[in-house]
Design a protein around this motif. Structure first.
Motif, PDB file in Angstrom:
ATOM      1  N   TRP A  21      21.014 -11.397  43.848  1.00 27.05           N
ATOM      2  CA  TRP A  21      20.275 -10.531  44.767  1.00 27.05           C
ATOM      3  C   TRP A  21      20.512 -10.923  46.229  1.00 27.05           C
ATOM      4  O   TRP A  21      20.479 -10.069  47.110  1.00 27.05           O
ATOM      5  N   LYS A  23      23.185 -11.776  47.615  1.00 24.22           N
ATOM      6  CA  LYS A  23      24.428 -11.179  48.095  1.00 24.22           C
ATOM      7  C   LYS A  23      24.283  -9.668  48.252  1.00 24.22           C
ATOM      8  O   LYS A  23      24.822  -9.079  49.183  1.00 24.22           O
ATOM      9  N   MET A  24      23.543  -9.059  47.343  1.00 27.07           N
ATOM     10  CA  MET A  24      23.455  -7.610  47.330  1.00 27.07           C
ATOM     11  C   MET A  24      22.451  -7.069  48.357  1.00 27.07           C
ATOM     12  O   MET A  24      22.744  -6.108  49.070  1.00 27.07           O
ATOM     13  N   SER A  94      20.437  -1.130  39.440  1.00 27.01           N
ATOM     14  CA  SER A  94      21.185  -2.327  39.032  1.00 27.01           C
ATOM     15  C   SER A  94      20.533  -2.996  37.840  1.00 27.01           C
ATOM     16  O   SER A  94      21.208  -3.410  36.893  1.00 27.01           O
ATOM     17  N   ILE A 171      28.597 -10.798  51.041  1.00 28.68           N
ATOM     18  CA  ILE A 171      28.972 -11.023  49.641  1.00 28.68           C
ATOM     19  C   ILE A 171      30.071 -12.060  49.492  1.00 28.68           C
ATOM     20  O   ILE A 171      30.483 -12.370  48.384  1.00 28.68           O
TER      21      ILE A 171
END
Length: 174
Positions: A21, A23-24, A94, A171
Motif C-alpha cells: 500500500w 507504494k500504491m 485491488s 513505486i
C-alpha cells in the motif's frame, strides 16, 4: 547443485501489506490530486473567459480576493475529493482482485491484501488536503493565463506530465 536453497520470507503480514500500500497510495494520491484539479481549474479560469462570464463576475458585489478564494477552494475541493474517492475505489478494487486471484496466488502474497490501519488512512486523508491545495493553486494560476479551454489544456498538460513522472518514483523500491 549441492545445496538446495529455499527462500523464506520473515516479514510479518502487516509489513508486507504496508509495503504494497505504501507504494500504491502515494502514487495514486498525487496523480488523482493533479487530475482532479486539472479540469475544474481550466473551466474556472479559461472557461469563464471563453464564455464571457468573467466580466459579469468582476462587476458583482464580491471583492476580487473573494472571487479568487472561491475559485481556489472550489478547485481544491474537487482535487481532494477526486483523489480520495479514487483511492477508495482503487483500494476496494485491488482488494477484490487480489482475493479473486486464487488460493495459489494468495499463499505467495500472504497478508499483502489486508487494508492499512486506520491511522494510516487518516494520515492519507490529512495529506490529501495540502497536496490538493498545491495542485489547485498551480493549476488555477496556469489556467488564468489561457484564453480558451484548449489553450488551458496546453498550459496544464506539462504540469500533469511532470507530476506523473515524479510520482512514479513512489513505486521505485530503492
Amino acid at each position: 547443485s549441492a545445496i538446495d536453497a529455499t527462500g523464506v520470507d520473515l516479514a510479518a503480514e502487516e509489513e508486507i501489506s504496508a509495503s504494497l500500500w505504501s507504494k500504491m497510495f502515494p502514487l495514486l494520491l498525487v496523480m488523482m490530486a493533479v487530475t482532479g484539479a486539472f479540469y475544474p481549474a481550466i473551466d474556472l479560469g479559461a472557461g469563464e473567459k471563453e464564455r464571457g462570464t468573467m466580466e459579469t463576475l468582476l462587476i458583482s458585489p464580491a471583492t476580487r480576493p473573494e472571487i479568487v478564494l472561491g475559485k481556489f477552494f472550489t478547485v481544491t475541493l474537487f482535487s481532494v475529493s477526486t483523489a480520495l474517492l479514487n483511492l477508495l475505489s482503487m483500494g476496494i478494487t485491488s482488494k477484490y482482485l487480489l482475493t479473486m486471484a486464487g488460493a495459489g496466488q494468495m499463499s505467495k502474497l500472504g497478508g499483502a491484501t489486508a487494508f492499512p490501519p486506520l491511522a494510516s488512512i487518516v494520515w492519507v486523508v490529512l495529506l490529501a488536503i495540502p497536496l490538493g491545495a498545491l495542485f489547485s493553486a498551480l493549476s488555477l494560476a496556469l489556467a488564468m493565463f489561457a484564453k480558451s479551454n484548449k489553450e488551458g489544456q496546453y498550459y496544464l498538460t506539462p504540469l500533469l506530465m511532470v507530476t506523473m513522472g515524479l510520482a512514479m518514483f513512489c513505486i521505485n523500491p530503492s
